[in-house]
Motif scaffolding. Structure first.
Motif, PDB file in Angstrom:
ATOM      1  N   THR A  49      -5.461   6.224   5.724  1.00 31.73           N
ATOM      2  CA  THR A  49      -4.521   5.048   6.316  1.00 31.73           C
ATOM      3  C   THR A  49      -3.974   5.617   6.838  1.00 31.73           C
ATOM      4  OG1 THR A  49      -5.066   4.268   3.708  1.00 31.73           O
ATOM      5  CG2 THR A  49      -4.251   2.433   6.261  1.00 31.73           C
ATOM      6  N   GLY A  50      -4.058   4.811   8.151  1.00 32.00           N
ATOM      7  CA  GLY A  50      -2.042   4.894   8.451  1.00 32.00           C
ATOM      8  C   GLY A  50      -1.969   6.138   9.121  1.00 32.00           C
ATOM      9  N   ALA A  88       6.394   7.893   4.500  1.00 24.86           N
ATOM     10  CA  ALA A  88       7.290   7.933   5.304  1.00 24.86           C
ATOM     11  C   ALA A  88       7.623   6.453   5.279  1.00 24.86           C
ATOM     12  CB  ALA A  88       7.560   8.183   7.152  1.00 24.86           C
ATOM     13  N   ALA A  89       7.278   4.990   5.579  1.00 26.49           N
ATOM     14  CA  ALA A  89       6.833   4.018   4.583  1.00 26.49           C
ATOM     15  C   ALA A  89       7.196   3.498   3.764  1.00 26.49           C
ATOM     16  CB  ALA A  89       5.635   2.904   4.977  1.00 26.49           C
ATOM     17  N   SER A 118      13.192   9.342   6.059  1.00 27.77           N
ATOM     18  CA  SER A 118      11.721   8.578   6.478  1.00 27.77           C
ATOM     19  C   SER A 118      11.876   8.775   7.489  1.00 27.77           C
ATOM     20  CB  SER A 118      12.280   6.590   5.745  1.00 27.77           C
ATOM     21  OG  SER A 118      11.140   6.584   6.513  1.00 27.77           O
ATOM     22  N   GLU A 175       0.924  -0.946   0.135  1.00 31.51           N
ATOM     23  CA  GLU A 175      -0.043   0.170  -0.231  1.00 31.51           C
ATOM     24  C   GLU A 175       0.918   0.891   0.244  1.00 31.51           C
ATOM     25  OE1 GLU A 175      -2.731   0.444   3.166  1.00 31.51           O
ATOM     26  OE2 GLU A 175      -4.125   1.638   2.188  1.00 31.51           O
ATOM     27  N   PRO A 176       1.936   1.453   0.800  1.00 32.46           N
ATOM     28  CA  PRO A 176       2.843   2.763   0.592  1.00 32.46           C
ATOM     29  C   PRO A 176       3.282   3.261  -0.151  1.00 32.46           C
ATOM     30  CG  PRO A 176       3.718   1.358   2.475  1.00 32.46           C
ATOM     31  CD  PRO A 176       2.629   0.659   1.599  1.00 32.46           C
ATOM     32  N   THR A 195       8.611  10.753   9.664  1.00 33.77           N
ATOM     33  CA  THR A 195       7.819   9.620  10.653  1.00 33.77           C
ATOM     34  C   THR A 195       7.660  11.206  11.855  1.00 33.77           C
ATOM     35  OG1 THR A 195       8.835   7.337  10.120  1.00 33.77           O
ATOM     36  CG2 THR A 195       8.381   7.965  12.245  1.00 33.77           C
ATOM     37  N   PHE A 210       2.733   9.298   8.129  1.00 35.73           N
ATOM     38  CA  PHE A 210       3.380   8.246   8.063  1.00 35.73           C
ATOM     39  C   PHE A 210       3.131   6.905   6.961  1.00 35.73           C
ATOM     40  CE2 PHE A 210       1.578   9.001  12.496  1.00 35.73           C
ATOM     41  CZ  PHE A 210       3.074   9.326  13.379  1.00 35.73           C
ATOM     42  N   LEU A 211       2.233   7.207   6.534  1.00 37.29           N
ATOM     43  CA  LEU A 211       2.277   6.341   4.722  1.00 37.29           C
ATOM     44  C   LEU A 211       4.020   6.365   3.909  1.00 37.29           C
ATOM     45  CD1 LEU A 211       0.262   3.766   3.774  1.00 37.29           C
ATOM     46  CD2 LEU A 211      -0.540   5.340   2.484  1.00 37.29           C
ATOM     47  N   ARG A 263       0.738  14.601  14.517  1.00 38.34           N
ATOM     48  CA  ARG A 263       0.178  13.842  15.944  1.00 38.34           C
ATOM     49  C   ARG A 263      -0.401  14.776  16.999  1.00 38.34           C
ATOM     50  NH1 ARG A 263      -2.683   8.937  14.412  1.00 38.34           N
ATOM     51  NH2 ARG A 263      -1.728   8.183  16.850  1.00 38.34           N
ATOM     52  N   ASP A 295       5.317  12.235  13.419  1.00 37.21           N
ATOM     53  CA  ASP A 295       4.330  12.983  14.636  1.00 37.21           C
ATOM     54  C   ASP A 295       4.033  14.225  15.489  1.00 37.21           C
ATOM     55  OD1 ASP A 295       5.753   9.974  15.028  1.00 37.21           O
ATOM     56  OD2 ASP A 295       7.176  10.386  15.879  1.00 37.21           O
ATOM     57  N   GLN A 303      10.769   4.256   3.150  1.00 37.67           N
ATOM     58  CA  GLN A 303      11.806   3.123   3.362  1.00 37.67           C
ATOM     59  C   GLN A 303      11.579   2.087   2.268  1.00 37.67           C
ATOM     60  OE1 GLN A 303      10.081   1.144   7.016  1.00 37.67           O
ATOM     61  NE2 GLN A 303      11.687   2.601   8.040  1.00 37.67           N
ATOM     62  N   GLU A 304      10.651   1.671   1.864  1.00 35.03           N
ATOM     63  CA  GLU A 304      10.810   0.856   0.506  1.00 35.03           C
ATOM     64  C   GLU A 304      11.772   1.549  -0.225  1.00 35.03           C
ATOM     65  OE1 GLU A 304       7.952  -1.657  -0.684  1.00 35.03           O
ATOM     66  OE2 GLU A 304       6.331  -0.888   1.034  1.00 35.03           O
TER      67      GLU A 304
END
Lengths: 134, 316
Positions: free
Chosen positions: B231-232, B241-242, B260, B14-15, B264, B238-239, B271, B268, B245-246
């Protein structure tokens, strides 16, 4: 956010779980199911309470005869006159007119049926307003 | 969307789908009202993400819309019976598998339908973790809801034929560059990093300009777009950032791993914005200073995102 910090609180999800992306122990992102977060519940409640208050005020006005049952049911389905018009296939200015209690009382069955269908109810229910708050 | 491709044999996370589709974004349009409140979004519209994804990976997508409900229902059943899962657009209000308090008249919801059993359809909905089912009447109403922005008109979409999964390096590069451009360079102050700053300025002024009650409704709406939609969490930060990473693995660049991590941290921070905002909505905070503080956090997010995307652009 770390996987173990993903909130598992009670929210408006009512037992459903949603996917959160968070960092696992190894520093890689993983999907963590969450039961909800209090923050989302609080902000969701702001929107929900506002809509509820609008519906309740329409219900009371309808009971006093100041608004039509159609207006109450339209608001109950979170619709605006424009949306009701589009869903019932009746033009906007006619819908606005039909929202008046005196005009609504005299509507033909065929018109009532179209509104009832757009609001997913039967035409008899459409004329009723519940005596107690939803 | 990842589900749609996975069932056809493409193993994309999904990311990855979100990243290659160039999903991350920010937009605030005060004069475009959705449900009476200004439009705010932390990502692009799902159909645009999908269009970009299909373009970058060379997937021929087929989109179908319908004049009337019966045709739309028949065509969906036909595809499902042939074993083809399809993406759908629908209005959340009519989907009764949603909890009552999440059902709003919102036309732009996208999900996947992959089968039917008796009078029920089997759906994979990005909001929920597990498979959900939905009655034929619910689905037809959701697909053919009228009025309001983005009417679905029964839209269904599916890959026409799926070629072999191409090498991802070039698509990832293109997508990242495009997202950087959109976050940093668009000469309209409502979009990207400038959009975040613009909204921060407005948030600071809300209590005095539109009154406490409206300010609260607007604030709650932003946070809902950030946390409730999609999502996420953290407005899709965050999505993404994922995804970075990939992408670090695919492009063989460890430096993306650091970015990434930065993203994140930005998530935060968003949030924190949501937590403080929720306290304001509850009336736990002193109003005027709290909105100032909210604007400050947003500006910090904007500055960090500007820094992040500038660095990201220099790497790909």
């Amino acid at each position: 956010m770390k996987a173990k910090e993903v909130p598992q609180e009670i929210s408006m999800l009512e037992g459903h779980q949603r996917a959160c992306y968070a960092l696992g122990e190894d520093g890689r992102y993983t999907v963590v199911p969450s039961t909800g977060w209090e923050v989302e519940k609080i902000v969701n409640a702001v929107a929900v309470d506002e809509i509820r208050a609008t519906i309740e005020s329409a219900r009371q006005r309808a009971l006093r005869g100041e608004a039509s049952a159609l207006e109450f049911h339209m608001l109950r389905c979170h619709m605006t006159p424009a949306m009701l018009a589009a869903n019932a296939g009746i033009c906007k200015w006619r819908v606005r007119r039909h929202l008046r209690p005196d005009i609504f009382a005299g509507l033909r069955a065929a018109i009532l049926a179209r509104y009832a269908d757009a609001l997913r109810m039967n035409p008899e229910e459409l004329k009723q307003v519940p005596g107690t708050a939803l | 969307m990842a589900t749609l491709l996975r069932t056809r044999g493409w193993d994309l996370s999904e990311p990855m789908v979100f990243g290659i589709g160039g999903g991350l974004f920010f937009i605030h349009i005060p004069f475009l009202k959705v449900g009476g409140l200004p439009l705010t979004a932390y990502r692009d519209a799902p159909r645009i993400i999908l269009k970009n994804l299909a373009k970058r990976l060379g997937v021929p997508m087929r989109y179908e819309r319908f004049r009337n409900t019966a045709d739309g229902v028949r065509r969906l059943d036909e595809l499902l019976d042939a074993g083809i899962p399809v993406g759908l657009q629908g209005n959340i209000y009519w989907l009764s598998y949603f909890p009552a308090d999440m059902r709003f008249q919102y036309n732009g919801h996208n999900f996947v339908c992959y089968g039917r059993r008796d009078d029920h359809y089997l759906l994979s909905d990005p909001v929920f973790e597990t498979v959900v089912t939905c009655s034929a009447d619910d689905l037809a109403r959701a697909r053919f809801a009228r009025g309001g922005p983005f009417p679905p008109k029964g839209l269904i979409y599916y890959p026409d034929a799926l070629p072999r999964l191409p090498d991802l390096e070039q698509p990832v590069r293109m997508a990242v560059r495009d997202t950087c451009r959109r976050m940093l360079d668009v000469p309209i102050p409502l979009l990207g990093v400038r959009g975040i700053r613009y909204l921060a300025r407005r948030v600071g002024k809300w209590p005095s300009r539109i009154g406490e009650k409206h300010a609260r409704a607007n604030l709650a709406n932003i946070i809902r777009m950030q946390e409730e939609i999609g999502t996420g969490g953290a407005g899709f930060r965050f999505l993404y950032a994922a995804f970075l990473q990939e992408a670090a693995g695919i492009l063989g660049k460890d430096s993306l791993q650091d970015l990434s991590g930065q993203l994140t941290a930005i998530g935060d921070r968003w949030r924190e914005f949501a937590v403080l905002g929720a306290q304001v909505c509850r009336g736990r905070e002193n109003i005027e200073p709290a909105y100032g503080k909210l604007a400050e956090i947003m500006n910090d997010c904007a500055a960090r995102e500007q820094h992040l995307f500038t660095a990201l652009r220099s790497m790909v």
